[in-house]
Design an enzyme around this catalytic site. Structure first.
Site, PDB file in Angstrom:
ATOM      1  N   TYR A 269      15.910  30.344   6.123  1.00  0.00           N
ATOM      2  CA  TYR A 269      15.275  31.418   6.703  1.00  0.00           C
ATOM      3  C   TYR A 269      14.930  31.079   8.297  1.00  0.00           C
ATOM      4  O   TYR A 269      15.480  30.416   9.138  1.00  0.00           O
ATOM      5  CB  TYR A 269      13.286  30.127   6.646  1.00  0.00           C
ATOM      6  CG  TYR A 269      12.811  30.399   5.521  1.00  0.00           C
ATOM      7  CD1 TYR A 269      12.450  31.616   4.355  1.00  0.00           C
ATOM      8  CD2 TYR A 269      13.228  29.389   4.831  1.00  0.00           C
ATOM      9  CE1 TYR A 269      12.102  31.515   3.124  1.00  0.00           C
ATOM     10  CE2 TYR A 269      12.385  28.883   3.296  1.00  0.00           C
ATOM     11  CZ  TYR A 269      11.779  29.781   3.052  1.00  0.00           C
ATOM     12  OH  TYR A 269      11.450  30.233   1.484  1.00  0.00           O
TER      13      TYR A 269
ATOM     14  N   LYS B  39       0.661  -1.167  -0.427  1.00  0.00           N
ATOM     15  CA  LYS B  39      -0.048   0.032  -0.121  1.00  0.00           C
ATOM     16  C   LYS B  39       0.997   1.114   0.251  1.00  0.00           C
ATOM     17  O   LYS B  39       2.080   1.266  -0.055  1.00  0.00           O
ATOM     18  CB  LYS B  39      -1.330   0.617   1.278  1.00  0.00           C
ATOM     19  CG  LYS B  39      -0.161   0.019   2.414  1.00  0.00           C
ATOM     20  CD  LYS B  39      -0.752  -0.644   4.012  1.00  0.00           C
ATOM     21  CE  LYS B  39      -0.107  -0.737   4.740  1.00  0.00           C
ATOM     22  NZ  LYS B  39      -1.059  -0.740   6.019  1.00  0.00           N
TER      23      LYS B  39
HETATM   24  C1  LIG Z   1      -0.039  -2.123   6.880  1.00  0.00           C
HETATM   25  C2  LIG Z   1      -1.052  -2.802   7.578  1.00  0.00           C
HETATM   26  C3  LIG Z   1       0.276  -4.132   7.166  1.00  0.00           C
HETATM   27  C4  LIG Z   1       1.113  -3.879   7.444  1.00  0.00           C
HETATM   28  O1  LIG Z   1       1.898  -3.606   8.344  1.00  0.00           O
HETATM   29  P1  LIG Z   1       3.828  -3.321   9.054  1.00  0.00           P
HETATM   30  O2  LIG Z   1       3.500  -2.865  10.011  1.00  0.00           O
HETATM   31  O3  LIG Z   1       3.883  -2.196   7.897  1.00  0.00           O
HETATM   32  O4  LIG Z   1       4.607  -4.586   8.863  1.00  0.00           O
HETATM   33  C5  LIG Z   1      -0.267  -5.338   7.396  1.00  0.00           C
HETATM   34  N1  LIG Z   1      -1.957  -6.044   7.973  1.00  0.00           N
HETATM   35  C6  LIG Z   1      -2.323  -4.846   7.336  1.00  0.00           C
HETATM   36  C7  LIG Z   1      -3.583  -5.224   7.817  1.00  0.00           C
HETATM   37  C8  LIG Z   1      -2.178  -3.013   7.326  1.00  0.00           C
HETATM   38  O5  LIG Z   1      -2.715  -2.507   7.554  1.00  0.00           O
END
Ligand SMILES: *Cc1c(COP(=O)(O)O)cnc(C)c1O
Length: 347
Positions: free
Chosen positions: A248, A37
């Protein structure tokens, strides 16, 4: 012709694959998937997916149908789960996609039963995080009868702290639901959850952070390899006389005459202002500390005594756990904040 970007991410395919294999091995007999994702945690999902598939990964997790579509060509024949499920307006895309929705609410279950009877789906159970998912009671109510559930899953809230008592409670609640609800596979553990041990792995694990070089839990330190390095072009080198400011607000005042390099990176590239005080770039073996405040697109570093010229490239110092600890930002934020102005170069 693409313009030559003055900022690049150097991405290491071997490290990505090695990290996945480490989590796969730690998953024991469970299959190991991958959360891709947020555009593969900022590294580029369309590049990440084929590399993980080559390593042996068969199960991918994205957030939305747009993200599923963005990797459709790379995931042909592989399993893709859409974590945010299916809203009414998602139905056309969902019905046209081989990906499965992760049904999170009573409404989503009803929607999928009506729109896609008999089509496979995944189901999320909330076991104590109070984020997405059906309650154990809803799952036991008969609501799920008639669904073809490929993966039954839940998500751990505190897995990065192996001592947190909620981990064991979530595991037990999930095991109880998984024993009662017919599904192809059960899946609980993210990266940190995998580090909690074999009894958290069930049939399928879902690492994200650790694949991309983040260290999800104490047990992974020294095991996970960095995947992304940042190099920024030097746009200008200047002498700053003693007593003059840099950047800045004039927050840095040169205590003596110094030489500063102005780099093509800023907070719009995920080099956030909070990274400035402990941040640095490297000119060969010379550490060049950040000077003053980070700008949107620029960063000044102290190159006094180093051999640095306009047009050179400097590597930005970037140790994810250390940067997270120093800045108060999470490793997740540091990865996903990288932005779109990098040339992403895979080796
Ligand atoms: C993002 C997510 C993961 C992966 O989690 P990490 O902590 O990045 O390993 C797994 N399951 C779900 C439902 C998630 O939202």
């Amino acid at each position: 012709m693409n313009p030559a970007a003055p900022l690049r991410l150097l991405l290491d395919s071997a490290a990505l694959a090695a990290n996945w294999r480490w989590f796969a091995q730690r998953s024991g007999t469970a299959a190991c998937g991958a959360a891709v994702k947020a555009d593969g945690y900022g590294l580029g999902a369309a590049e990440v997916v084929p590399r993980l598939a080559d390593a042996g990964c068969r199960d991918f997790f994205v957030t939305t149908w747009g993200e599923a579509r963005a990797i459709a060509a790379e995931t042909a024949g592989l399993s893709v789960s859409v974590l945010h499920g299916v809203r009414e307006e998602d139905l056309p895309a969902a019905l046209a996609s081989p990906a499965r929705p992760v049904l999170n609410s009573v409404n989503m279950v009803a929607r999928w039963k009506a729109a896609a009877p008999g089509r496979p789906c995944d189901v999320m159970i909330d076991t104590g995080m109070n984020r997405l998912g059906l309650s154990a009671a809803e799952a036991a109510s008969g609501l799920l009868d008639g669904l073809r559930i490929e993966t039954l899953m839940s998500h751990l809230a505190c897995a990065d702290d192996p001592g947190d008592a909620l981990n064991g409670r979530q595991r037990e609640r999930f095991a109880a639901v998984a024993a009662a609800v017919p599904a192809g596979r059960a899946s609980l553990a993210n990266s940190a959850g995998i580090c909690l041990g074999a009894d958290y792995a069930f049939d399928l694990t879902r690492p994200g952070l650790g694949l991309y070089g983040g260290v999800p839990a104490p047990g992974a330190a020294g095991q996970v390899r960095p995947v992304a390095r940042i190099e920024a072009a030097v746009l200008q080198v200047r002498d700053v006389p003693a007593g003059e400011i840099v950047g800045y607000g004039g927050t840095f005042v040169a205590p003596a005459a110094i030489r500063a390099a102005i780099l093509n990176i800023g907070y719009a590239d995920g080099y956030f202002r909070r990274l400035g005080p402990a941040g640095a770039a490297w000119a060969g073996s010379t550490r060049c500390p950040v000077l003053g405040l980070v700008s949107m697109d620029l960063l000044a570093v102290n190159v006094t005594g180093a051999d640095v010229a306009e047009g050179d490239w400097l590597e930005i110092e970037r140790d994810l756990p250390a940067a997270a600890a120093a800045s108060g930002l999470s490793q997740y934020e540091l990865l996903t904040g990288l932005g779109h102005r990098y040339q992403r170069r895979w080796t």
